[in-house]
Write a protein that holds these residues in place. Structure first.
Motif, short mmCIF file in Angstrom:
data_model
loop_
_atom_site.label_atom_id
_atom_site.label_comp_id
_atom_site.label_asym_id
_atom_site.label_seq_id
_atom_site.Cartn_x
_atom_site.Cartn_y
_atom_site.Cartn_z
N GLY A 69 -38.04 -9.72 35.28
CA GLY A 69 -36.79 -10.33 34.86
C GLY A 69 -37.01 -11.81 34.60
N TYR A 70 -36.26 -12.35 33.64
CA TYR A 70 -36.35 -13.78 33.39
C TYR A 70 -34.97 -14.31 33.02
CZ TYR A 70 -36.25 -12.76 28.35
OH TYR A 70 -35.89 -12.34 27.11
N THR A 71 -34.73 -15.57 33.41
CA THR A 71 -33.48 -16.26 33.09
C THR A 71 -33.83 -17.52 32.33
OG1 THR A 71 -32.48 -15.45 35.13
CG2 THR A 71 -31.38 -17.29 34.03
N SER A 72 -33.12 -17.73 31.25
CA SER A 72 -33.27 -18.95 30.47
C SER A 72 -31.94 -19.25 29.80
CB SER A 72 -34.40 -18.79 29.44
OG SER A 72 -34.77 -20.06 28.95
N TYR A 73 -31.87 -20.37 29.12
CA TYR A 73 -30.64 -20.79 28.47
C TYR A 73 -30.92 -21.17 27.04
CZ TYR A 73 -28.65 -20.84 33.10
OH TYR A 73 -28.22 -20.45 34.33
N GLY A 74 -29.88 -21.21 26.22
CA GLY A 74 -30.03 -21.64 24.84
C GLY A 74 -30.16 -20.46 23.91
#
Length: 149
Positions: free
Chosen positions: A103-108
């Motif tokens: 799992g990965y979390t990022s923004y934009g």
């Protein structure tokens, strides 16, 4: 409320335990390769196994080290301050573990358009385990995006 986006990959491994696991960028869609959180789970929907080991990356902005992606703090981040195909973020576990979901979390607009999940037993030679393309089309900003083998 936590939003989840799950993608099913094309796993080539058999669920064996390995000491090193990493996500490697295969296609970019933004300015930087940045992760707020990365998780490696033994099963789909399982708990994050990243504890007691060492984070590593191909390259890091000195102000945003790889450990930030594994600290369970959505306010910190790891970034390369660049986006080069082949860059990676990973974790060396204290003992070998199996991974069936990352799992990965990022923004934009999305940190990447393609990722490969890879494992190693020596930290030098890596074997592909799952691959995902078209991630920018399904990416959810600020949510954990799940990649299931």
């Amino acid at each position: 409320m936590l939003n989840l986006t799950e993608l099913i990959g094309f796993g080539v491994g058999g669920g064996d335990a390995h000491l090193y696991w990493r996500l490697r960028l295969t296609a970019g869609s933004g300015a930087f390769f940045t992760m707020y959180e990365v998780e490696f789970r033994a099963s789909a929907g399982g708990v994050d196994q990243c504890s007691g080991g060492t984070a590593f990356a191909s390259y890091s902005n000195p102000s945003y080290p790889p450990a930030n992606a594994f600290d369970n703090n959505g306010g910190s981040l790891w970034t390369t301050s660049r986006q080069l195909v082949g860059d990676y973020i990973g974790y060396q576990f204290a003992a070998p573990v199996s991974v069936q979901q990352a799992g990965y979390t990022s923004y934009g607009v999305g940190p990447c358009d393609g990722l490969i999940l890879e494992y190693s037993d020596d930290g030098t030679t890596y074997t592909p385990y799952g691959e995902w393309t078209g991630l920018a089309d399904t990416f959810v900003s600020g949510a954990i995006n799940l990649l299931t083998v």
